[in-house]
Design a protein around this motif. Structure first.
Motif, short mmCIF file in Angstrom:
data_model
loop_
_atom_site.label_atom_id
_atom_site.label_comp_id
_atom_site.label_asym_id
_atom_site.label_seq_id
_atom_site.Cartn_x
_atom_site.Cartn_y
_atom_site.Cartn_z
N CYS A 309 76.14 86.07 32.37
CA CYS A 309 76.43 84.52 32.52
C CYS A 309 76.77 84.32 34.08
O CYS A 309 76.33 83.34 34.54
N ALA A 312 73.82 84.33 35.95
CA ALA A 312 73.01 82.90 35.56
C ALA A 312 73.60 81.89 36.21
O ALA A 312 72.62 81.06 36.91
N TRP A 316 71.47 79.93 38.84
CA TRP A 316 71.37 78.18 38.50
C TRP A 316 69.71 77.72 38.01
O TRP A 316 69.26 76.74 38.90
N ALA A 318 67.33 77.77 34.81
CA ALA A 318 67.28 77.91 33.23
C ALA A 318 65.96 78.69 32.80
O ALA A 318 65.77 79.22 31.83
N HIS A 323 68.86 83.87 33.53
CA HIS A 323 69.50 82.97 32.51
C HIS A 323 69.10 83.57 31.10
O HIS A 323 69.75 83.70 30.01
N THR A 324 67.83 84.23 30.85
CA THR A 324 67.31 84.74 29.75
C THR A 324 68.19 86.01 29.29
O THR A 324 68.63 86.14 28.13
N ARG A 327 71.57 84.72 28.25
CA ARG A 327 71.58 84.18 26.71
C ARG A 327 71.34 85.26 25.71
O ARG A 327 71.96 85.26 24.60
N LEU A 361 75.61 77.91 29.66
CA LEU A 361 74.16 78.12 29.77
C LEU A 361 73.44 76.97 29.28
O LEU A 361 72.30 76.49 29.92
N ILE A 364 73.25 74.37 32.25
CA ILE A 364 72.30 74.66 33.32
C ILE A 364 70.97 74.14 33.02
O ILE A 364 70.08 73.56 33.68
N ARG A 365 70.66 74.42 31.72
CA ARG A 365 69.38 73.89 31.08
C ARG A 365 69.32 72.47 30.85
O ARG A 365 68.04 71.98 31.49
#
Length: 371
Positions: A309, A312, A316, A318, A323-324, A327, A361, A364-365
């Motif tokens: 995290c 991610a 910054w 998504a 980021h993946t 998640r 997360l 960010i998305r």
């Protein structure tokens, strides 16, 4: 006194010392340059105002010393700030002069009229919309009463006209000679905040994987520093937005400040989540581990999720691999939590941390989709 931006860079160095020390040093140098530039422009404006003051027609030529004062009070770090301060100062002066002239209708200056008018002036100066003019309202009233002599009307006119000349000169000089755009403070502030949050998450992830209680506990002392830092970054972004308004250079520097505000709001939400995670984890480790334990079987997946995290947040993006991975790590943690959950193995702390990571997360998305 230190400015908000000075405090921002000082705190940046403390939170991210060694990773951003070079960036902070470069920006500090730019700030010093901006202060020198403002000083040079103020000196130039005062000199021009003093040169023009005797050329003003009528009674105003008898009061040339107010023109440099007008130039000085209108010299702010931003063009919009100069215009706003100059206008507010003139409004405060006019109100103060009018107050003094009304008092003179009932007799000359005396200890009673001076005390009364200054008292009323200070009360009126409490009006928030007067801004910079609040300081000059009671002063103008006092000057007209005491220095107006036998011609208070002429003195008031000369005072106001010369101040207007000075304000006009100050605004012209500030707008014409390299008007500053404080964009670097916003850019570096947002970057520093993002990296601070990422580092905090990574250090907490590392602490979970250590033997408890962890030897490294510097992260636990940043519970309030991150919130304070985010407020200073907001002020830095606001300064950039203010310097952009009315600035003739803004067309050559087409930065989307609305996007900066969106990013700032997203980072402020992430800051709250990280601050909450810091509080929860620090409490679990040092305050009441018997009440809020992190089960041993969840330590490794929780550490991996928090570290991922942090990656991610640092990226910054998504759509990035980081980021993946974050998640997926949080999902694996959720599966492990469902397996480990039992009366003998509570997962309250882990569940709270996992929820915060999911929110980070999503934030960010959502911020990227909004852009």
């Amino acid at each position: 006194m230190p400015t908000t931006t000075d405090n921002l860079f000082r705190k940046t160095g403390r939170l991210l010392r060694p990773s951003l020390s070079s960036v902070a040093g470069q920006v500090r140098g730019m700030l010093h340059y901006t202060r020198i530039q403002l000083a040079v422009k103020a000196a130039l404006a005062v000199g021009i105002a003093w040169t023009l003051a005797p050329l003003v027609p009528g009674v105003a030529a008898q009061y040339p010393y107010y023109a440099p004062l007008g130039a000085l009070v209108s010299m702010y770090p931003t063009v919009f700030g100069s215009a706003k301060a100059g206008f507010q100062t003139l409004v405060g002066l006019v109100v103060g002069m009018a107050l003094a002239l009304i008092a003179l209708l009932f007799g000359g200056p005396s200890v009673w009229t001076i005390a009364l008018i200054v008292g009323v002036g200070v009360l009126l100066a409490g009006i928030p919309k007067l801004g910079a003019g609040r300081e000059y309202l009671p002063m103008a009233a006092l000057f007209v009463l005491v220095m107006g002599g036998d011609d208070p009307d002429g003195y008031s006119t000369g005072y106001a006209v010369q101040m207007l000349v000075g304000v006009a000169v100050g605004l012209t000089v500030n707008a014409a000679i390299f008007p500053p755009l404080h964009l670097s403070g916003a850019v570096n502030g947002l970057k520093s905040l993002r990296l601070s949050l990422a580092r905090q998450l990574k250090e907490m992830g590392a602490a979970i994987s250590e033997t408890w209680p962890p030897e490294h506990e510097a992260w636990s002392n940043r519970r309030t520093e991150l919130i304070a830092f985010s407020k200073e970054v907001r002020e830095s972004v606001q300064l950039a937005e203010t310097s952009h308004r009315g600035n003739p250079r803004r067309r050559r520097h087409g930065r989307d400040l609305s996007a900066d505000y969106e990013a700032l709001r997203a980072m402020e939400r992430v800051t709250l989540y990280v601050e909450d995670m810091t509080e929860v984890l620090a409490t679990a480790i040092w305050t009441s581990p018997e009440d809020m334990p992190v089960p041993a079987e969840l330590a490794e997946p929780l550490s991996e999720a928090m570290t991922a995290c942090g990656e991610a947040v640092e990226t910054w993006d998504a759509d990035s691999e980081e980021h993946t991975q974050a998640r997926d790590a949080v999902r694996r943690l959720q599966i492990e939590m469902n397996t480990a959950a039992s009366p003998d193995s509570p997962v309250d702390v882990t569940a709270s941390l996992a929820m915060s990571m999911r929110r980070i997360l999503r934030t960010i998305r959502a911020e990227e989709e909004h852009q």
